[in-house]
Design a protein around this motif. Structure first.
Motif, PDB file in Angstrom:
ATOM      1  N   MET A 109     -46.239  51.298 -53.865  1.00 36.50           N
ATOM      2  CA  MET A 109     -47.358  51.038 -52.984  1.00 36.50           C
ATOM      3  C   MET A 109     -46.898  50.907 -51.543  1.00 36.50           C
ATOM      4  SD  MET A 109     -50.581  50.608 -53.016  1.00 36.50           S
ATOM      5  CE  MET A 109     -50.880  51.168 -51.391  1.00 36.50           C
ATOM      6  N   ARG A 110     -45.808  50.171 -51.337  1.00 41.21           N
ATOM      7  CA  ARG A 110     -45.319  49.980 -49.974  1.00 41.21           C
ATOM      8  C   ARG A 110     -44.872  51.314 -49.358  1.00 41.21           C
ATOM      9  NH1 ARG A 110     -45.052  44.428 -49.625  1.00 41.21           N
ATOM     10  NH2 ARG A 110     -44.373  43.358 -51.487  1.00 41.21           N
ATOM     11  N   SER A 111     -44.254  52.152 -50.154  1.00 38.44           N
ATOM     12  CA  SER A 111     -43.792  53.437 -49.612  1.00 38.44           C
ATOM     13  C   SER A 111     -44.975  54.329 -49.258  1.00 38.44           C
ATOM     14  CB  SER A 111     -42.850  54.144 -50.585  1.00 38.44           C
ATOM     15  OG  SER A 111     -43.537  54.550 -51.753  1.00 38.44           O
ATOM     16  N   ARG A 112     -46.045  54.266 -50.023  1.00 37.88           N
ATOM     17  CA  ARG A 112     -47.237  55.062 -49.701  1.00 37.88           C
ATOM     18  C   ARG A 112     -47.907  54.528 -48.434  1.00 37.88           C
ATOM     19  NH1 ARG A 112     -49.726  58.588 -52.766  1.00 37.88           N
ATOM     20  NH2 ARG A 112     -51.789  57.752 -52.363  1.00 37.88           N
ATOM     21  N   TYR A 113     -47.951  53.215 -48.267  1.00 37.06           N
ATOM     22  CA  TYR A 113     -48.499  52.643 -47.035  1.00 37.06           C
ATOM     23  C   TYR A 113     -47.680  53.119 -45.830  1.00 37.06           C
ATOM     24  CZ  TYR A 113     -49.561  49.391 -43.329  1.00 37.06           C
ATOM     25  OH  TYR A 113     -49.896  48.861 -42.116  1.00 37.06           O
ATOM     26  N   THR A 114     -46.369  53.084 -45.961  1.00 42.55           N
ATOM     27  CA  THR A 114     -45.490  53.554 -44.879  1.00 42.55           C
ATOM     28  C   THR A 114     -45.750  55.021 -44.580  1.00 42.55           C
ATOM     29  OG1 THR A 114     -43.814  51.921 -45.453  1.00 42.55           O
ATOM     30  CG2 THR A 114     -43.083  53.818 -44.164  1.00 42.55           C
ATOM     31  N   ALA A 115     -45.948  55.823 -45.605  1.00 39.85           N
ATOM     32  CA  ALA A 115     -46.239  57.248 -45.397  1.00 39.85           C
ATOM     33  C   ALA A 115     -47.567  57.435 -44.658  1.00 39.85           C
ATOM     34  CB  ALA A 115     -46.258  57.982 -46.732  1.00 39.85           C
ATOM     35  N   TYR A 116     -48.558  56.637 -44.981  1.00 40.74           N
ATOM     36  CA  TYR A 116     -49.819  56.705 -44.234  1.00 40.74           C
ATOM     37  C   TYR A 116     -49.584  56.355 -42.772  1.00 40.74           C
ATOM     38  CZ  TYR A 116     -53.244  57.459 -47.969  1.00 40.74           C
ATOM     39  OH  TYR A 116     -53.999  57.999 -48.975  1.00 40.74           O
TER      40      TYR A 116
ATOM     41  N   HIS B 224     -47.816  59.115 -40.978  1.00 43.78           N
ATOM     42  CA  HIS B 224     -48.513  60.406 -41.074  1.00 43.78           C
ATOM     43  C   HIS B 224     -47.699  61.424 -41.876  1.00 43.78           C
ATOM     44  CE1 HIS B 224     -50.672  59.314 -37.057  1.00 43.78           C
ATOM     45  NE2 HIS B 224     -50.852  58.420 -38.005  1.00 43.78           N
ATOM     46  N   ASP B 225     -47.143  60.970 -42.988  1.00 40.03           N
ATOM     47  CA  ASP B 225     -46.288  61.810 -43.831  1.00 40.03           C
ATOM     48  C   ASP B 225     -47.091  62.360 -45.014  1.00 40.03           C
ATOM     49  OD1 ASP B 225     -44.322  63.005 -45.366  1.00 40.03           O
ATOM     50  OD2 ASP B 225     -42.942  61.299 -45.245  1.00 40.03           O
ATOM     51  N   ALA B 226     -47.834  63.414 -44.771  1.00 35.89           N
ATOM     52  CA  ALA B 226     -48.683  64.012 -45.809  1.00 35.89           C
ATOM     53  C   ALA B 226     -47.854  64.526 -46.978  1.00 35.89           C
ATOM     54  CB  ALA B 226     -49.523  65.137 -45.225  1.00 35.89           C
ATOM     55  N   ASP B 227     -46.666  65.076 -46.711  1.00 35.72           N
ATOM     56  CA  ASP B 227     -45.827  65.601 -47.798  1.00 35.72           C
ATOM     57  C   ASP B 227     -45.490  64.519 -48.814  1.00 35.72           C
ATOM     58  OD1 ASP B 227     -45.789  68.167 -46.703  1.00 35.72           O
ATOM     59  OD2 ASP B 227     -43.956  67.782 -45.570  1.00 35.72           O
ATOM     60  N   TYR B 228     -45.107  63.333 -48.330  1.00 40.33           N
ATOM     61  CA  TYR B 228     -44.767  62.245 -49.246  1.00 40.33           C
ATOM     62  C   TYR B 228     -45.990  61.770 -50.023  1.00 40.33           C
ATOM     63  CZ  TYR B 228     -42.875  57.989 -51.203  1.00 40.33           C
ATOM     64  OH  TYR B 228     -42.472  57.025 -52.087  1.00 40.33           O
ATOM     65  N   LEU B 229     -47.104  61.632 -49.333  1.00 38.21           N
ATOM     66  CA  LEU B 229     -48.321  61.178 -50.008  1.00 38.21           C
ATOM     67  C   LEU B 229     -48.731  62.144 -51.110  1.00 38.21           C
ATOM     68  CD1 LEU B 229     -50.227  59.912 -46.888  1.00 38.21           C
ATOM     69  CD2 LEU B 229     -49.425  58.513 -48.808  1.00 38.21           C
ATOM     70  N   ILE B 230     -48.673  63.422 -50.822  1.00 38.17           N
ATOM     71  CA  ILE B 230     -49.037  64.420 -51.827  1.00 38.17           C
ATOM     72  C   ILE B 230     -48.046  64.394 -52.988  1.00 38.17           C
ATOM     73  CG2 ILE B 230     -49.234  66.909 -52.246  1.00 38.17           C
ATOM     74  CD1 ILE B 230     -50.407  67.042 -49.332  1.00 38.17           C
ATOM     75  N   ALA B 231     -46.762  64.241 -52.686  1.00 38.22           N
ATOM     76  CA  ALA B 231     -45.734  64.201 -53.736  1.00 38.22           C
ATOM     77  C   ALA B 231     -45.887  62.988 -54.647  1.00 38.22           C
ATOM     78  CB  ALA B 231     -44.343  64.210 -53.111  1.00 38.22           C
ATOM     79  N   THR B 232     -46.461  61.893 -54.136  1.00 36.08           N
ATOM     80  CA  THR B 232     -46.607  60.683 -54.950  1.00 36.08           C
ATOM     81  C   THR B 232     -48.000  60.546 -55.553  1.00 36.08           C
ATOM     82  OG1 THR B 232     -47.133  59.369 -52.981  1.00 36.08           O
ATOM     83  CG2 THR B 232     -44.822  59.415 -53.699  1.00 36.08           C
ATOM     84  N   TRP B 233     -48.875  61.521 -55.308  1.00 30.58           N
ATOM     85  CA  TRP B 233     -50.181  61.583 -55.959  1.00 30.58           C
ATOM     86  C   TRP B 233     -49.976  62.303 -57.281  1.00 30.58           C
ATOM     87  CZ3 TRP B 233     -53.427  60.731 -51.424  1.00 30.58           C
ATOM     88  CH2 TRP B 233     -54.692  60.257 -51.744  1.00 30.58           C
TER      89      TRP B 233
ATOM     90  N   TRP C  62     -52.533  52.163 -38.797  1.00 30.94           N
ATOM     91  CA  TRP C  62     -52.407  51.150 -39.845  1.00 30.94           C
ATOM     92  C   TRP C  62     -51.800  49.894 -39.249  1.00 30.94           C
ATOM     93  CZ3 TRP C  62     -54.846  51.630 -44.316  1.00 30.94           C
ATOM     94  CH2 TRP C  62     -55.346  52.904 -44.619  1.00 30.94           C
ATOM     95  N   LEU C  63     -52.381  48.738 -39.595  1.00 29.43           N
ATOM     96  CA  LEU C  63     -52.027  47.470 -38.955  1.00 29.43           C
ATOM     97  C   LEU C  63     -51.314  46.486 -39.857  1.00 29.43           C
ATOM     98  CD1 LEU C  63     -55.445  46.976 -37.155  1.00 29.43           C
ATOM     99  CD2 LEU C  63     -53.340  47.960 -36.204  1.00 29.43           C
ATOM    100  N   GLY C  64     -51.416  46.634 -41.170  1.00 25.88           N
ATOM    101  CA  GLY C  64     -50.742  45.690 -42.053  1.00 25.88           C
ATOM    102  C   GLY C  64     -51.117  45.878 -43.499  1.00 25.88           C
ATOM    103  N   LEU C  65     -50.182  45.502 -44.364  1.00 31.59           N
ATOM    104  CA  LEU C  65     -50.366  45.613 -45.814  1.00 31.59           C
ATOM    105  C   LEU C  65     -50.064  44.267 -46.448  1.00 31.59           C
ATOM    106  CD1 LEU C  65     -50.681  47.296 -48.475  1.00 31.59           C
ATOM    107  CD2 LEU C  65     -48.205  47.675 -48.331  1.00 31.59           C
ATOM    108  N   ARG C  66     -50.936  43.845 -47.357  1.00 27.52           N
ATOM    109  CA  ARG C  66     -50.706  42.626 -48.134  1.00 27.52           C
ATOM    110  C   ARG C  66     -50.858  42.984 -49.606  1.00 27.52           C
ATOM    111  NH1 ARG C  66     -54.051  38.205 -50.050  1.00 27.52           N
ATOM    112  NH2 ARG C  66     -52.684  36.415 -50.363  1.00 27.52           N
ATOM    113  N   ILE C  67     -49.766  42.831 -50.357  1.00 26.54           N
ATOM    114  CA  ILE C  67     -49.815  43.045 -51.809  1.00 26.54           C
ATOM    115  C   ILE C  67     -50.317  41.748 -52.431  1.00 26.54           C
ATOM    116  CG2 ILE C  67     -48.491  43.578 -53.896  1.00 26.54           C
ATOM    117  CD1 ILE C  67     -48.611  45.932 -51.953  1.00 26.54           C
TER     118      ILE C  67
END
Length: 119
Positions: free
Chosen positions: A1-8, A11-20, A42-47
């Motif tokens: 989840m954290r890596s997908r937030y970082t990709a958002y 703006h790393d579309a390749d990573y997001l698509i690879a993890t979908w 993006w301003l912050g993530l809370r798990i």
């Protein structure tokens, strides 16, 4: 989840698509992501919670992510489903958890939802 937030946020579309998960990738996914990137900060993530799924190699992550889009603040509160295949986790889908007006806000402010993000 954290890596997908970082990709958002990067703006790393390749990573997001690879993890979908391949069964949930639409042909328009790359275009939709690319169109949203310039307008979203993006301003912050809370798990909030991580839970094992009912099936083996399934897991759930509940999170709260804040962002600004076109100058307006907003948030995503989701319970995301992931599946592990070949030692890698893939995003499947998510649902919006119900938050009662008098529940604590999922953003972590320790205020009631109705006095915080529920306004």
């Amino acid at each position: 989840m954290r890596s997908r937030y970082t990709a958002y946020s990067r703006h790393d579309a390749d990573y997001l698509i690879a993890t979908w998960h391949s069964t949930h990738r639409s042909p328009q996914l790359r275009q939709a992501l690319s169109e949203s990137f310039p307008h979203t900060q993006w301003l912050g993530l809370r798990i909030i919670a991580c839970e094992d799924g009912e099936k083996e190699n399934e897991a759930w992550v509940t999170f709260f992510a804040r962002y600004r889009e076109n100058g307006r603040s907003a948030a995503v509160h989701e319970r995301s489903r992931f599946v592990r295949e070949d030692q890698r986790w893939y995003y499947i889908d998510g649902t919006a958890p119900q938050v009662g007006r008098n529940d604590r806000c999922p953003c972590g402010s320790d205020k009631k939802y109705k006095k915080c993000c529920g306004q």
